[in-house]
Scaffold this motif. Structure first.
Motif, PDB file in Angstrom:
ATOM      1  N   UNK A 265       0.839  -1.207   0.000  1.00  0.00           N
ATOM      2  CA  UNK A 265       0.000   0.000   0.000  1.00  0.00           C
ATOM      3  C   UNK A 265       0.871   1.253   0.000  1.00  0.00           C
ATOM      4  N   UNK A 266       1.925   1.248   0.798  1.00  0.00           N
ATOM      5  CA  UNK A 266       2.834   2.395   0.887  1.00  0.00           C
ATOM      6  C   UNK A 266       3.433   2.727  -0.481  1.00  0.00           C
ATOM      7  N   UNK A 267       3.678   1.696  -1.275  1.00  0.00           N
ATOM      8  CA  UNK A 267       4.331   1.913  -2.579  1.00  0.00           C
ATOM      9  C   UNK A 267       3.464   2.720  -3.533  1.00  0.00           C
ATOM     10  N   UNK A 268       2.179   2.845  -3.248  1.00  0.00           N
ATOM     11  CA  UNK A 268       1.280   3.604  -4.105  1.00  0.00           C
ATOM     12  C   UNK A 268       1.277   5.090  -3.781  1.00  0.00           C
ATOM     13  N   UNK A 269       2.017   5.480  -2.761  1.00  0.00           N
ATOM     14  CA  UNK A 269       2.254   6.888  -2.486  1.00  0.00           C
ATOM     15  C   UNK A 269       1.039   7.698  -2.076  1.00  0.00           C
ATOM     16  N   UNK A 270       0.026   7.052  -1.494  1.00  0.00           N
ATOM     17  CA  UNK A 270      -1.137   7.791  -1.011  1.00  0.00           C
ATOM     18  C   UNK A 270      -2.298   7.849  -1.975  1.00  0.00           C
ATOM     19  N   UNK A 271      -2.162   7.256  -3.152  1.00  0.00           N
ATOM     20  CA  UNK A 271      -3.307   7.206  -4.075  1.00  0.00           C
ATOM     21  C   UNK A 271      -4.412   6.311  -3.526  1.00  0.00           C
ATOM     22  N   UNK A 272      -4.034   5.377  -2.641  1.00  0.00           N
ATOM     23  CA  UNK A 272      -5.007   4.467  -2.023  1.00  0.00           C
ATOM     24  C   UNK A 272      -4.835   4.494  -0.511  1.00  0.00           C
ATOM     25  N   UNK A 273      -5.947   4.690   0.202  1.00  0.00           N
ATOM     26  CA  UNK A 273      -5.973   4.623   1.664  1.00  0.00           C
ATOM     27  C   UNK A 273      -6.749   3.380   2.051  1.00  0.00           C
ATOM     28  N   UNK A 274      -6.187   2.565   2.932  1.00  0.00           N
ATOM     29  CA  UNK A 274      -6.831   1.302   3.254  1.00  0.00           C
ATOM     30  C   UNK A 274      -7.522   1.348   4.608  1.00  0.00           C
ATOM     31  N   UNK A 275      -8.385   0.362   4.844  1.00  0.00           N
ATOM     32  CA  UNK A 275      -9.144   0.241   6.093  1.00  0.00           C
ATOM     33  C   UNK A 275      -9.601  -1.213   6.201  1.00  0.00           C
ATOM     34  N   UNK A 276     -10.512  -1.484   7.134  1.00  0.00           N
ATOM     35  CA  UNK A 276     -10.985  -2.859   7.371  1.00  0.00           C
ATOM     36  C   UNK A 276     -12.100  -3.237   6.398  1.00  0.00           C
ATOM     37  N   UNK A 277     -12.271  -4.527   6.216  1.00  0.00           N
ATOM     38  CA  UNK A 277     -13.400  -5.068   5.470  1.00  0.00           C
ATOM     39  C   UNK A 277     -13.571  -6.515   5.939  1.00  0.00           C
ATOM     40  N   UNK A 278     -14.281  -7.297   5.169  1.00  0.00           N
ATOM     41  CA  UNK A 278     -14.485  -8.699   5.528  1.00  0.00           C
ATOM     42  C   UNK A 278     -13.135  -9.389   5.729  1.00  0.00           C
ATOM     43  N   UNK A 279     -12.954 -10.016   6.872  1.00  0.00           N
ATOM     44  CA  UNK A 279     -11.729 -10.764   7.149  1.00  0.00           C
ATOM     45  C   UNK A 279     -10.603  -9.948   7.737  1.00  0.00           C
ATOM     46  N   UNK A 280     -10.791  -8.636   7.886  1.00  0.00           N
ATOM     47  CA  UNK A 280      -9.767  -7.803   8.518  1.00  0.00           C
ATOM     48  C   UNK A 280     -10.402  -6.938   9.597  1.00  0.00           C
ATOM     49  N   UNK A 281      -9.596  -6.551  10.575  1.00  0.00           N
ATOM     50  CA  UNK A 281     -10.088  -5.828  11.744  1.00  0.00           C
ATOM     51  C   UNK A 281      -9.160  -4.665  12.066  1.00  0.00           C
ATOM     52  N   UNK A 282      -9.613  -3.824  12.996  1.00  0.00           N
ATOM     53  CA  UNK A 282      -8.820  -2.653  13.371  1.00  0.00           C
ATOM     54  C   UNK A 282      -7.432  -3.045  13.852  1.00  0.00           C
TER      55      UNK A 282
END
Length: 371
Positions: A113-130
């Motif tokens: 995700x870091x390699x995209x330089x901020x074009x994408x911000x990630x968060x939780x969804x199915x199967x992932x948590x805070x």
């Protein structure tokens, strides 16, 4: 940030055409950690693409690609119609989170995700948590949906459910009452399909409003937990049984593609309003829903509370502020129902028109400013 299904496998040519509608689609493979992931950025016209990370055991890479492409597009429209200065993106990690999720894999994903330089911000969804986002953030600056311990919003399903409830209130008032009726859902039977992260919270809101609630879930434990918390809740053995029940409202809160031709033909409900993404199984089914006299509250409109919640972290999280903003989903839903009526189109079409108008108008202004 909300639940949805793995769509049917598309022919490879269709998937490629769909991918070319996106600004960027990136694949990641890290054999050392076992990471196999895809990030799709649909649009950054209004801002960086924000969307959750789904960790799911897809049957094939084609399934994973189809899901991430559909979900990222949905995030673009969700952010636009909600009035956020964000674009649409989504990520999927291919694998079983119960057996394959490790610190090494999550950190490798963070570097991706870091390699995209901020074009994408990630968060939780199915199967992932805070808690998973806290691990991802050890390698990446572009993470939301973190735990309260780390200054984040915590579980985004709380405001997702609240937004769905507020959207349902707006839809119910359009069918059975008016804005002066605080108890418009009182005595109405609501069928909730899926009582996991979001559906469970939605059940609580519905009961407080005086509704009768019937639930189903593929997980017997999830049903048992809800019935332990709310003994008055009834349960049926399957989604098929729920759809065939006498309902006033059908709330799909598990997997996408919930509104198939067969389901729409069987439904007795006057309203469909739930948390699942991509509820319309195929293009054109929104007209079938309308022809049957069913009011459909567009999924990406009413389930935007989770996006509002994690987006609020970008300003320094305030639950009160985020809840106030999520509550405005009521107003957005009302405006879409009114637009659908005035334009003579299905509600899904009205929602798309409002989102697309903002993307064009505001996106054009942003491009001028950025020059």
């Amino acid at each position: 940030m909300s639940d949805s299904s793995t769509p049917p496998v598309r022919p490879a040519t269709d998937l490629l055409e769909h991918a070319l509608e996106h600004e960027q689609v990136v694949f990641a493979n890290d054999p050392a950690s076992g990471l196999r992931a895809i990030i799709a950025i649909h649009s950054t016209a209004l801002g960086p693409g924000l969307g959750g990370t789904r960790f799911y055991p897809y049957a094939s890479t084609a399934d994973a690609l189809a899901d991430v492409l559909a979900l990222s597009r949905g995030m673009t429209y969700k952010a636009a119609v909600t009035g956020l200065d964000l674009g649409g993106g989504k990520a999927v990690i291919i694998g079983d989170p119960t057996t394959q999720k490790t610190e090494a894999l999550l950190r490798a994903y963070g570097r991706f995700v870091e390699s995209l330089g901020g074009r994408y911000l990630t968060a939780c969804d199915v199967g992932t948590y805070s808690e998973d986002m806290d691990v991802v953030a050890r390698e990446c600056s572009y993470v939301t949906g973190r735990t309260e311990e780390h200054g984040g919003a915590g579980d985004s399903s709380v405001l997702t459910a609240y937004g769905v409830f507020r959207g349902l209130q707006a839809a119910a008032e359009s069918v059975w009452g008016d804005a002066d009726q605080a108890d418009v859902l009182a005595g109405r039977t609501v069928g909730v399909a899926g009582v996991g992260k979001v559906g469970r919270h939605l059940v609580g809101h519905l009961l407080e409003a005086g509704a009768e609630v019937v639930v189903t879930d593929v997980s017997a434990d999830a049903v048992a937990r809800v019935r332990d918390e709310h003994p008055g809740v009834r349960a049926v053995e399957s989604t098929e049984a729920l759809v065939a029940s006498a309902l006033d409202v059908y709330a799909p809160c598990a997997l996408g593609g919930a509104l198939t031709d067969d389901v729409v033909a069987q439904l007795s409900a006057r309203i469909v309003c739930g948390a699942a993404n991509n509820q319309l199984a195929h293009a054109g089914i929104e007209k079938l829903v309308e022809d049957r006299g069913i009011v459909y509250a567009p999924d990406y409109v009413v389930n935007a509370g989770g996006l509002v919640q994690v987006a609020d972290e970008l300003e320094g999280f305030s639950f009160e502020r985020a809840k106030l903003r999520a509550g405005r989903i009521y107003d957005t839903t009302r405006s879409i129902l009114e637009r659908a009526k005035s334009d003579g189109v299905p509600t899904a079409t009205a929602a798309d028109r409002i989102a697309e108008q903002r993307i064009v108008e505001v996106g054009r202004l942003r491009s001028i400013w950025l020059r």
